[in-house]
Design a protein around this motif. Structure first.
Motif, PDB file in Angstrom:
ATOM      1  N   VAL A 214      23.388  30.430 -12.007  1.00  0.00           N
ATOM      2  CA  VAL A 214      22.663  30.675 -10.758  1.00  0.00           C
ATOM      3  C   VAL A 214      22.266  29.348 -10.112  1.00  0.00           C
ATOM      4  O   VAL A 214      22.385  29.171  -8.894  1.00  0.00           O
ATOM      5  N   ARG A 215      21.794  28.409 -10.940  1.00  0.00           N
ATOM      6  CA  ARG A 215      21.364  27.109 -10.411  1.00  0.00           C
ATOM      7  C   ARG A 215      22.540  26.372  -9.759  1.00  0.00           C
ATOM      8  O   ARG A 215      22.421  25.844  -8.648  1.00  0.00           O
ATOM      9  N   GLU A 216      23.672  26.363 -10.444  1.00  0.00           N
ATOM     10  CA  GLU A 216      24.857  25.686  -9.902  1.00  0.00           C
ATOM     11  C   GLU A 216      25.348  26.379  -8.624  1.00  0.00           C
ATOM     12  O   GLU A 216      25.707  25.715  -7.637  1.00  0.00           O
ATOM     13  N   ALA A 217      25.352  27.719  -8.647  1.00  0.00           N
ATOM     14  CA  ALA A 217      25.826  28.462  -7.478  1.00  0.00           C
ATOM     15  C   ALA A 217      24.893  28.278  -6.289  1.00  0.00           C
ATOM     16  O   ALA A 217      25.345  28.206  -5.133  1.00  0.00           O
ATOM     17  N   THR A 218      23.589  28.198  -6.554  1.00  0.00           N
ATOM     18  CA  THR A 218      22.628  27.993  -5.472  1.00  0.00           C
ATOM     19  C   THR A 218      22.829  26.634  -4.815  1.00  0.00           C
ATOM     20  O   THR A 218      22.873  26.520  -3.579  1.00  0.00           O
ATOM     21  N   LEU A 219      22.956  25.592  -5.627  1.00  0.00           N
ATOM     22  CA  LEU A 219      23.176  24.245  -5.102  1.00  0.00           C
ATOM     23  C   LEU A 219      24.474  24.185  -4.315  1.00  0.00           C
ATOM     24  O   LEU A 219      24.522  23.638  -3.191  1.00  0.00           O
ATOM     25  N   HIS A 220      25.548  24.759  -4.887  1.00  0.00           N
ATOM     26  CA  HIS A 220      26.840  24.750  -4.197  1.00  0.00           C
ATOM     27  C   HIS A 220      26.752  25.539  -2.899  1.00  0.00           C
ATOM     28  O   HIS A 220      27.275  25.110  -1.858  1.00  0.00           O
ATOM     29  N   GLY A 221      26.070  26.698  -2.953  1.00  0.00           N
ATOM     30  CA  GLY A 221      25.948  27.530  -1.753  1.00  0.00           C
ATOM     31  C   GLY A 221      25.208  26.822  -0.637  1.00  0.00           C
ATOM     32  O   GLY A 221      25.612  26.888   0.534  1.00  0.00           O
ATOM     33  N   LEU A 222      24.129  26.134  -0.978  1.00  0.00           N
ATOM     34  CA  LEU A 222      23.375  25.389   0.035  1.00  0.00           C
ATOM     35  C   LEU A 222      24.227  24.280   0.651  1.00  0.00           C
ATOM     36  O   LEU A 222      24.178  24.042   1.864  1.00  0.00           O
ATOM     37  N   ASN A 223      25.017  23.608  -0.179  1.00  0.00           N
ATOM     38  CA  ASN A 223      25.902  22.552   0.334  1.00  0.00           C
ATOM     39  C   ASN A 223      26.948  23.117   1.291  1.00  0.00           C
ATOM     40  O   ASN A 223      27.236  22.530   2.347  1.00  0.00           O
ATOM     41  N   VAL A 224      27.518  24.265   0.920  1.00  0.00           N
ATOM     42  CA  VAL A 224      28.524  24.899   1.783  1.00  0.00           C
ATOM     43  C   VAL A 224      27.903  25.290   3.125  1.00  0.00           C
ATOM     44  O   VAL A 224      28.487  25.044   4.197  1.00  0.00           O
ATOM     45  N   LEU A 225      26.721  25.884   3.078  1.00  0.00           N
ATOM     46  CA  LEU A 225      26.058  26.317   4.308  1.00  0.00           C
ATOM     47  C   LEU A 225      25.691  25.121   5.185  1.00  0.00           C
ATOM     48  O   LEU A 225      25.787  25.188   6.419  1.00  0.00           O
ATOM     49  N   ASP A 226      25.264  24.030   4.556  1.00  0.00           N
ATOM     50  CA  ASP A 226      24.953  22.822   5.319  1.00  0.00           C
ATOM     51  C   ASP A 226      26.196  22.315   6.051  1.00  0.00           C
ATOM     52  O   ASP A 226      26.130  21.928   7.235  1.00  0.00           O
ATOM     53  N   GLU A 227      27.332  22.305   5.357  1.00  0.00           N
ATOM     54  CA  GLU A 227      28.576  21.831   5.966  1.00  0.00           C
ATOM     55  C   GLU A 227      29.006  22.710   7.139  1.00  0.00           C
ATOM     56  O   GLU A 227      29.615  22.228   8.102  1.00  0.00           O
ATOM     57  N   LEU A 228      28.681  23.999   7.056  1.00  0.00           N
ATOM     58  CA  LEU A 228      29.074  24.940   8.107  1.00  0.00           C
ATOM     59  C   LEU A 228      28.053  25.009   9.242  1.00  0.00           C
ATOM     60  O   LEU A 228      28.250  25.745  10.206  1.00  0.00           O
TER      61      LEU A 228
ATOM     62  N   VAL B 261      24.974  26.181   8.980  1.00  0.00           N
ATOM     63  CA  VAL B 261      24.230  27.435   8.854  1.00  0.00           C
ATOM     64  C   VAL B 261      22.766  27.129   8.525  1.00  0.00           C
ATOM     65  O   VAL B 261      22.474  26.322   7.643  1.00  0.00           O
ATOM     66  N   GLU B 262      21.853  27.777   9.219  1.00  0.00           N
ATOM     67  CA  GLU B 262      20.414  27.616   8.956  1.00  0.00           C
ATOM     68  C   GLU B 262      20.004  28.497   7.786  1.00  0.00           C
ATOM     69  O   GLU B 262      20.409  29.664   7.704  1.00  0.00           O
ATOM     70  N   VAL B 263      19.205  27.954   6.855  1.00  0.00           N
ATOM     71  CA  VAL B 263      18.697  28.750   5.740  1.00  0.00           C
ATOM     72  C   VAL B 263      17.183  28.891   5.855  1.00  0.00           C
ATOM     73  O   VAL B 263      16.497  27.988   6.328  1.00  0.00           O
ATOM     74  N   PHE B 264      16.690  30.027   5.415  1.00  0.00           N
ATOM     75  CA  PHE B 264      15.265  30.359   5.498  1.00  0.00           C
ATOM     76  C   PHE B 264      14.434  29.456   4.597  1.00  0.00           C
ATOM     77  O   PHE B 264      13.358  28.999   4.963  1.00  0.00           O
ATOM     78  N   CYS B 265      14.945  29.197   3.386  1.00  0.00           N
ATOM     79  CA  CYS B 265      14.292  28.293   2.447  1.00  0.00           C
ATOM     80  C   CYS B 265      15.364  27.747   1.513  1.00  0.00           C
ATOM     81  O   CYS B 265      16.503  28.221   1.515  1.00  0.00           O
ATOM     82  N   ARG B 266      15.018  26.765   0.696  1.00  0.00           N
ATOM     83  CA  ARG B 266      15.995  26.103  -0.165  1.00  0.00           C
ATOM     84  C   ARG B 266      15.527  26.197  -1.630  1.00  0.00           C
ATOM     85  O   ARG B 266      15.006  25.242  -2.192  1.00  0.00           O
ATOM     86  N   PRO B 267      15.707  27.364  -2.251  1.00  0.00           N
ATOM     87  CA  PRO B 267      15.280  27.517  -3.644  1.00  0.00           C
ATOM     88  C   PRO B 267      16.149  26.708  -4.595  1.00  0.00           C
ATOM     89  O   PRO B 267      17.322  26.432  -4.309  1.00  0.00           O
ATOM     90  N   GLU B 268      15.585  26.339  -5.731  1.00  0.00           N
ATOM     91  CA  GLU B 268      16.369  25.620  -6.741  1.00  0.00           C
ATOM     92  C   GLU B 268      17.376  26.547  -7.397  1.00  0.00           C
ATOM     93  O   GLU B 268      18.501  26.155  -7.693  1.00  0.00           O
ATOM     94  N   GLN B 269      16.967  27.792  -7.645  1.00  0.00           N
ATOM     95  CA  GLN B 269      17.894  28.772  -8.201  1.00  0.00           C
ATOM     96  C   GLN B 269      17.464  30.159  -7.754  1.00  0.00           C
ATOM     97  O   GLN B 269      16.319  30.575  -7.920  1.00  0.00           O
ATOM     98  N   SER B 270      18.389  30.878  -7.151  1.00  0.00           N
ATOM     99  CA  SER B 270      18.123  32.223  -6.653  1.00  0.00           C
ATOM    100  C   SER B 270      19.447  32.936  -6.458  1.00  0.00           C
ATOM    101  O   SER B 270      20.436  32.316  -6.060  1.00  0.00           O
TER     102      SER B 270
END
Length: 472
Positions: free
Chosen positions: A369-383, A385-394
């Motif tokens: 979950v932690r790895e997927a969250t970090l990767h997901g945030l990076n992907v969204l940043d590149e695209l 995309v605005e995120v509501f919050c930046r959890p460490e793992q969710s």
């Protein structure tokens, strides 16, 4: 009452004219410029209204000509207010869409972790172990509180969360949703005011509608509920229950801050409020994560746990922890409604919890979950995309795509390309109001199709604007 957006009001007005025969099949709707001049609305309001009508199949866009009435569907709505069951049917329909994955679809809207994250549990091995030891008891109903050995294991699990309890303060359930059902049946009467987070867990909204409850919406912020709005509702409405997800909030992925958790308990004490903490995603977070029930020690809180997402949804094992008095009442209600829960499933979960393998499984699960969250945030940043919050793992991220003002319409457009999303309107107490937000499952954000759809949406949006401009 939930606020209806101006665009929805415009769409409803045109829809009524279609149903009443004022606008007939083939009639051209006023152009954007005409409608804006006649009614004083903005261009975006009229665009959104016409797209809402198009999404319902009431009108169609013809390039360079405008929007035209397609057909007037039969109006089967009852003149009186819909019954609770009818209101809850929208949620039931949405649950069907969430639980059934279409072949070949990229499931970014799915609520569960990938099966590959759970397969190391080897349920067949644990089930065989249960059958080899005391299989005779599996032919009888279980204890009304649940399997005694499992409840003892749950005491130890809750202790790891700093929640002190005893086996008599725990009743097992058929998952977290059954736990919510029991609590609602016991504490909520038709017409009662109940506090819920907005956005929040949409099956809960359906259950409360079915019970005939009056939902009071508390906005969810990145650090927990909006305390100003909550306190105002407590003063004026005097509700008895507040359903809350402290950590790993579904759908936003946010966690409550310590300051807000303490403030929440102070308000609960002052206004005689019962806090129902739904922590079905606890296993995806470190055991040290803050829980309101740990601060409260179950004095005026009920804590809900589940193994559906961290072990297997097929086992249907969850539990409620609370004061002995409340648990006794809930156990009696459980016995009246269901006689008992599954002895086989509960003994299987107890065997799983009793082995060191479960702790290793949780370590791997949380790492994923932690790895997927970090990767997901990076992907969204590149695209972009605005995120509501930046959890460490969710398991979830709450996202807003560039150029999208109604995620329900966007979901319809990309579904044809093989991408399945969970539009934000599902998680709102007013599910008809357009919202730009979408819930994403972090396990699938890396799907190439997702990035492709987000990048190409500019062209799709441009095509839509071109059609609309032709109507001016």
């Amino acid at each position: 009452m939930p606020r209806i957006t101006l665009a929805q009001q415009v769409a409803d007005s045109v829809e009524r004219q279609i149903h009443e025969g004022v606008l007939k099949v083939g009639d051209r709707l006023p152009s954007l410029r005409e409608y804006m001049r006649l009614h004083g609305h903005s261009k975006n309001t009229v665009i959104t209204a016409y797209e809402l009508l198009a999404s319902k199949g009431l009108v169609e866009a013809r390039h360079g000509q405008g929007f035209f009435v397609r057909a007037a569907p039969v109006n089967t709505a009852e003149p009186d207010e819909a019954l609770p069951y009818a209101r809850a049917m929208d949620t039931i329909w949405m649950m069907r869409q969430q639980f059934v994955r279409e072949p070949g679809q990229a499931p970014l809207g799915e609520g569960f972790p990938p099966v590959s994250w759970l397969q190391d549990m080897r349920l067949d091995r644990f089930t065989k172990q249960v059958m080899r030891s005391g299989a005779g008891s599996l032919f009888r109903y279980g204890n009304r509180l649940g399997n005694p050995a499992l409840r003892q294991s749950l005491v130890r699990k809750l202790a790891s969360y700093a929640i002190s309890t005893t086996p008599r303060q725990i009743v097992t359930t058929h998952g977290a949703n059954h736990a919510l059902d029991l609590i609602i049946r016991r504490f909520v009467a038709p017409g009662d005011s109940v506090l819920v987070e907005n956005p929040g867990y949409y099956p809960l909204f359906g259950k409360l509608q079915l019970q005939g409850a009056r939902m009071l919406s508390v906005p969810r912020l990145p650090d927990g509920p909006d305390m100003v709005a909550l306190e105002a509702l407590l003063r004026t409405e005097r509700p008895r229950l507040f359903f809350i997800q402290s950590i790993g909030h579904n759908p936003t992925g946010s966690d409550i801050s310590p300051a807000k958790a303490h403030q929440l308990l102070q308000l609960a004490e002052r206004h005689d409020l019962i806090l129902v903490e739904d922590d079905a995603l606890a296993d995806f977070k470190p055991s040290s994560s803050l829980k309101v029930s740990a601060l409260d020690q179950l004095r005026r809180s009920l804590y809900i746990g589940s193994f559906s997402k961290s072990v297997s949804a097929a086992l249907r094992v969850g539990y409620i922890a609370g004061s002995k008095e409340m648990i006794d009442e809930l156990a009696d209600l459980k016995m009246l409604l269901h006689t008992s829960s599954s002895e086989l499933c509960e003994r299987t979960v107890d065997v799983i919890l009793s082995e060191g393998h479960f702790l290793r499984h949780l370590t791997r699960l949380q790492d994923r979950v932690r790895e997927a969250t970090l990767h997901g945030l990076n992907v969204l940043d590149e695209l972009g995309v605005e995120v509501f919050c930046r959890p460490e793992q969710s398991l979830y991220l709450w996202a807003r795509f560039p150029g999208v003002w109604d995620s329900s319409l966007f979901t319809q457009e990309v579904q044809a390309q093989g991408l399945t999303l969970a539009p934000g309107a599902i998680f709102k107490t007013d599910q008809k109001a357009p919202t730009p937000w979408t819930r994403l499952n972090v396990a699938y954000v890396g799907e190439p199709l997702f990035a492709q759809c987000i990048r190409s949406y500019g062209a799709l949006a441009g095509s839509t604007v071109s059609q609309l401009s032709g109507a001016i």
